[in-house]
Write an enzyme that holds these catalytic residues in place. Structure first.
Site, mmCIF file in Angstrom:
data_model
loop_
_atom_site.group_PDB
_atom_site.id
_atom_site.type_symbol
_atom_site.label_atom_id
_atom_site.label_comp_id
_atom_site.label_asym_id
_atom_site.label_seq_id
_atom_site.Cartn_x
_atom_site.Cartn_y
_atom_site.Cartn_z
ATOM 1 N N HIS A 390 0.824 -1.211 0.000
ATOM 2 C CA HIS A 390 0.000 0.000 0.000
ATOM 3 C C HIS A 390 0.857 1.259 0.000
ATOM 4 O O HIS A 390 0.603 2.204 -0.716
ATOM 5 C CB HIS A 390 -0.902 0.031 1.230
ATOM 6 C CG HIS A 390 -1.941 -1.025 1.214
ATOM 7 N ND1 HIS A 390 -2.813 -1.181 0.178
ATOM 8 C CD2 HIS A 390 -2.236 -1.991 2.095
ATOM 9 C CE1 HIS A 390 -3.608 -2.195 0.425
ATOM 10 N NE2 HIS A 390 -3.282 -2.711 1.586
ATOM 11 N N GLU A 632 -6.313 -6.860 -26.839
ATOM 12 C CA GLU A 632 -5.051 -7.199 -26.169
ATOM 13 C C GLU A 632 -4.689 -8.673 -26.332
ATOM 14 O O GLU A 632 -3.733 -9.154 -25.738
ATOM 15 C CB GLU A 632 -5.059 -6.766 -24.696
ATOM 16 C CG GLU A 632 -6.312 -7.054 -23.923
ATOM 17 C CD GLU A 632 -6.301 -6.462 -22.517
ATOM 18 O OE1 GLU A 632 -5.290 -5.888 -22.094
ATOM 19 O OE2 GLU A 632 -7.331 -6.587 -21.849
ATOM 20 N N ASP A 656 -0.611 -6.201 -22.772
ATOM 21 C CA ASP A 656 -0.959 -7.614 -22.946
ATOM 22 C C ASP A 656 -0.804 -8.059 -24.387
ATOM 23 O O ASP A 656 -0.410 -9.191 -24.643
ATOM 24 C CB ASP A 656 -2.390 -7.874 -22.451
ATOM 25 C CG ASP A 656 -2.427 -8.087 -20.948
ATOM 26 O OD1 ASP A 656 -1.537 -8.803 -20.456
ATOM 27 O OD2 ASP A 656 -3.306 -7.525 -20.278
ATOM 28 N N CYS A 703 -3.962 2.175 -25.002
ATOM 29 C CA CYS A 703 -3.886 2.517 -23.579
ATOM 30 C C CYS A 703 -2.796 1.742 -22.838
ATOM 31 O O CYS A 703 -2.727 1.789 -21.618
ATOM 32 C CB CYS A 703 -5.234 2.318 -22.901
ATOM 33 S SG CYS A 703 -5.748 0.607 -22.866
HETATM 34 C C1 PEP Z 1 -2.711 -3.466 -21.418
HETATM 35 O O1 PEP Z 1 -2.706 -4.688 -21.323
HETATM 36 O O2 PEP Z 1 -2.052 -2.836 -22.281
HETATM 37 C C2 PEP Z 1 -3.495 -2.631 -20.490
HETATM 38 C C3 PEP Z 1 -3.605 -1.339 -20.628
HETATM 39 O O3 PEP Z 1 -4.047 -3.259 -19.437
HETATM 40 P P1 PEP Z 1 -3.246 -3.698 -18.120
HETATM 41 O O4 PEP Z 1 -1.857 -3.150 -18.218
HETATM 42 O O5 PEP Z 1 -4.027 -3.156 -16.986
HETATM 43 O O6 PEP Z 1 -3.304 -5.184 -18.225
HETATM 44 MG MG MG Z 2 -4.215 -5.690 -20.137
#
Ligand code: PEP
Ligand code: MG
Length: 798
Positions: A390, A632, A656, A703
């Protein structure tokens, strides 16, 4: 009954002979305990060896105790009489062991029949490699001569154990070997080699990169938390009083936690304060309190009772492999320490620190954020703990550079000396010399100039030279991150990772609490968009709030959308909360890890069902809420047309996507060099997704971390990505890059990159674009960008 005292000298001769002929550790231990046990007329003779962590002991051989206990009985330094010998480095001899306040009973050994005990440490230099123990029934008490003999045997045996440990290192990797050697050196078992000894300057210590940023400042050492094992405490003669004291301490600890919660909530917001509820939960846990009361009543000693109960909890948590649950063991320890402090009358107050201090602690505990004036803290360095505790999350959210798990910092750091903390590299340098200081000062200066410049141009749009608008948004996980969204000029939230709520709250909050939270975020951002991703648990996010089961291969197992579609109750609760909040602003709903149309259809069906439910209940929601799919998994990119036909937007999760395309576990250091988002194969899948999105007229964003990587930005824009969402702090620099690009040029680069054979070729194409766009020579951000890029591709002088 008169017991014949054997010839002690012959014991020593025997042991010396065994030791001199030793070639197998197990066999040697066995021979030694048999001889010592027999010759000293002991009922039990055992050897406990120090574990590689140098903080625990494990029973490795025994004559007299249950042989099944070998390898199973494990105790910490400081636990019980054997642990006490290890911690103090002194022989412990007791005629009535079970009446001693430090006595600890291990049921696996069946040792309660034995009363007289001598535990002699096996020492090498200042360190302990194990403990040699003899025990006997009450009728045979060991005398001083027995103790001297046992100590000598321990001394003879110690080098054999040490040699075996060193030989064992031969089969390990270079890195493991050097870590083990420095651990042995720190524990005083090895003489520090020239490079291990504390130099006066540039002492480099490595740990886990926990929160980004570089800081330079004077060290402020915070005292180590009070030891649960080594505390002077004289119990009241009246056991009732001890129980009363325990109750008083529990109540006071509760009061203190409440106080801290209020301070932290006031300073940093309710999400930060949530962690203190976990501590209250532990304090009020009926099982925990009952175990404490029973232990104190039984032992007539509040501290001993507390220590024993915490010992049991620790052993349970030690056995757990899941890192999240393991961390929760430290919450219990933290609570235990607090109760102990109350029993001893310790009170905490605010700690004054000099401005710019680098605070050195044992662990980053949440209470730290209540005790310190955080605006004066330039960095935090912790000897123990990892990046998921945390406290570590708090540091990241507050953008305070932090490094955790820095072995040796407690020994080497001196109060007041200057330290450089590089939170990105996970390094700490003590007493940097003039050259190193100058190097880091200039890195810091470059960063500050870049930030200042970027802040100044924050208000300008992210638009290429030829007018292509790119939306720059932020990824967030805690409500506190929203301050960063505003501070760095992000245009909304492109990814709200809701699973972090589970981390902050221990367990996923209920519908009301979620609705309240999403509403708050939504109102804060309105009219800027908020993309809420539904629960994405499992894989590397093993947060055990809905009973994740162990799987052979969790990254390919029942995680993310697969898990939520199996646990529709939790999913429904979340969907209801998101839909209810959607009336307050511009909310989009994002489904993670979709690998085929069936999952999308099933999720959409559930969303429709929830909408009907809400309609029936007369609860408002945005009926047109856009529903997006995360790309992903390679299969999703390959059937992107089919998915685009049935959803409202795409968000490409390159973290991912890279992992699954290249078959490289994103969390495995051994294959980290193969983890390359700029691999042409990953780019090909992004390209395919963008084309499908454009055919079906839906927006597409990226993202993953790649969205803010300086080398990736030109290529992603060139591929036609309309939105980049990443760490809020990276938004300004991405904007600067976008503004220097021209669509024609980067589109050409992107085609070239898609035709490349390797990531290196792609890096070179992107670096060349940054250079040609004048970014690497940019007066304010050029140096800083060069640094970021140089890691991947050598920068030739223009
Ligand atoms: C990703 O996989 O690119 C993503 C944004 O999700 P996370 O990193 O939360 O798995
Ligand atoms: Mg992901």
């Amino acid at each position: 009954m008169e017991v014949a005292i054997p010839d002690r000298l012959s014991v020593l001769a025997d042991v010396a002979e065994v030791v001199s002929q030793s070639h197998d550790l197990e066999e040697t231990l066995e021979n030694v305990i048999q001889r010592v046990g027999l010759r000293l007329n002991a009922d039990v003779c055992s050897v406990y060896l120090t574990d590689p962590d140098l903080q625990h002991l494990t029973l490795r051989a025994t004559m007299g105790l249950d042989p099944g206990a070998v390898g199973r009985v494990r105790l910490s330094f400081g636990d019980g009489l054997v642990g006490l010998a290890a911690q103090s480095g002194e022989t412990v001899a007791k005629a009535h062991a079970s009446q001693d306040p430090n006595y600890q009973y291990f049921p696996e050994t069946g040792e309660e029949r034995y009363e007289s005990l001598v535990a002699a440490p096996m020492k090498i230099r200042r360190g302990i490699v194990g403990i040699l123990v003899i025990q006997s029934a009450a009728s045979r008490r060991f005398d001083d001569q027995d103790t001297v003999v046992l100590e000598t045997c321990a001394r003879l045996l110690a080098p054999v154990v040490m040699n075996a440990q060193l030989l064992d290192l031969g089969g390990r990797s270079e890195d493991e070997r050097s870590k083990a050697l420095s651990r042995l050196t720190e524990a005083g078992l090895l003489r520090p080699s020239a490079e291990n000894a504390r130099q006066e300057h540039n002492v480099e210590l490595r740990g886990i990169a926990t929160a980004r940023g570089v800081a330079i400042g004077p060290i402020h050492r915070l005292e180590n938390p009070i030891s649960l094992h080594h505390t002077e405490y004289i119990p009241d003669e009246n056991p009732k009083q001890e129980r009363e004291d325990l109750r008083g301490a529990l109540a006071e600890a509760r009061r203190e936690i409440d106080e801290m919660r209020l301070v932290v909530e006031d300073r940093f917001g309710p999400e930060f304060a949530a962690v203190f509820y976990i501590q209250v939960q532990i304090l009020e846990d009926k099982g925990f309190v009952h175990a404490l009361e029973e232990a104190v009543a039984e032992r007539g000693d509040a501290v001993r009772g507390l220590r024993d109960v915490l010992g049991q909890y620790r052993r349970t948590f030690d056995r757990i492999e899941d890192p999240y649950f393991k961390e929760r063991g430290s919450d219990v320890e933290d609570v235990g320490r607090r109760i102990l402090e109350k029993l001893l009358g310790v009170r905490h107050s605010q700690v004054p620190v000099a401005p710019g201090s680098v605070v050195v602690v044992d662990q980053i505990l949440p209470g730290l954020f209540a005790r310190l004036e955080m605006d004066k803290v330039s960095a935090i360095v912790a000897e123990h703990g990892g990046a998921t505790s945390h406290g570590a999350i708090f540091a990241r959210t507050l953008e305070i550079p932090a490094v955790t798990g820095v072995a040796g910092i407690g020994v080497h750091a001196r109060s007041g000396e200057t330290a450089v903390v590089d939170g990105e590299a996970g390094c700490v340098y003590l007493s940097p010399d003039t050259a190193m200081l100058a190097e880091y000062e200039s890195a810091q200066h470059r960063y500050a100039v870049a930030v200042e410049h970027l802040d100044a141009v924050k208000g300008r749009p992210a638009e290429t030279r030829d007018g292509r608008r790119v939306v720059l948004s932020a990824n967030v996980g805690l409500v506190n991150d929203l301050n960063l969204v505003a501070r760095h000029g992000a245009e909304g939230v492109g990814l709200f990772r809701t699973e972090l709520l589970a981390l902050a709250h221990r367990g996923f909050p209920g519908e009301e609490e979620q609705e309240e939270l999403y509403s708050r975020v939504c109102s804060f951002l309105d009219p800027a968009p908020l993309t809420i991703r539904t629960l994405d648990l499992g894989g590397d996010k093993g947060i055990p709030n809905i009973g994740l089961e162990d799987e052979e291969n969790p990254q390919l197992g029942c995680r993310s959308i697969r898990l939520t579609l199996e646990n529709t109750r939790a999913f429904r609760v979340q969907l209801r909360a998101i839909l209810r909040a959607s009336t307050l602003g511009n909310v989009r709903l994002l489904l993670p890890m979709i690998s085929g149309v069936d999952e999308l259809r099933e999720a959409r069906k559930l969303i429709e069902k929830v909408k009907v439910e809400l309609l029936r209940e007369g609860v408002g929601f945005d009926a047109e809420i856009p529903i997006g799919v995360m790309i992903e998994v390679p299969s999703a990119a390959l059937i992107a047309d089919a998915l685009a036909n049935e959803c409202d937007f795409f968000s490409i999760g390159t973290n991912d996507l890279t992992q699954y395309t290249l078959a490289v576990d994103r969390g495995n250091e051994r294959v980290a060099h193969l983890y390359e988002p700029l691999h042409p194969a990953v780019l090909a899948l992004i390209d395919r997704s963008v084309r499908s999105a454009s055919r079906f007229g839906i927006p597409v964003s990226v993202c993953g971390e790649m969205a803010t990587h300086p080398l990736a930005v030109p290529l992603l824009v060139g591929l036609g990505i309309g939105e980049l969402s990443g760490t809020p702090g990276a938004v300004p620099v991405v904007k600067e890059i976008v503004r220097a690009l021209s669509m024609d040029e980067v589109a050409r680069d992107a085609r070239e990159a898609l035709a490349s054979a390797s990531p290196e070729e792609v890096h070179a194409i992107a670096a060349s674009r940054l250079r040609k766009s004048g970014l690497l020579e940019h007066a304010d951000i050029g140096d800083w960008l060069c640094n970021a890029v140089e890691e991947h591709v050598p920068i030739d002088p223009a």
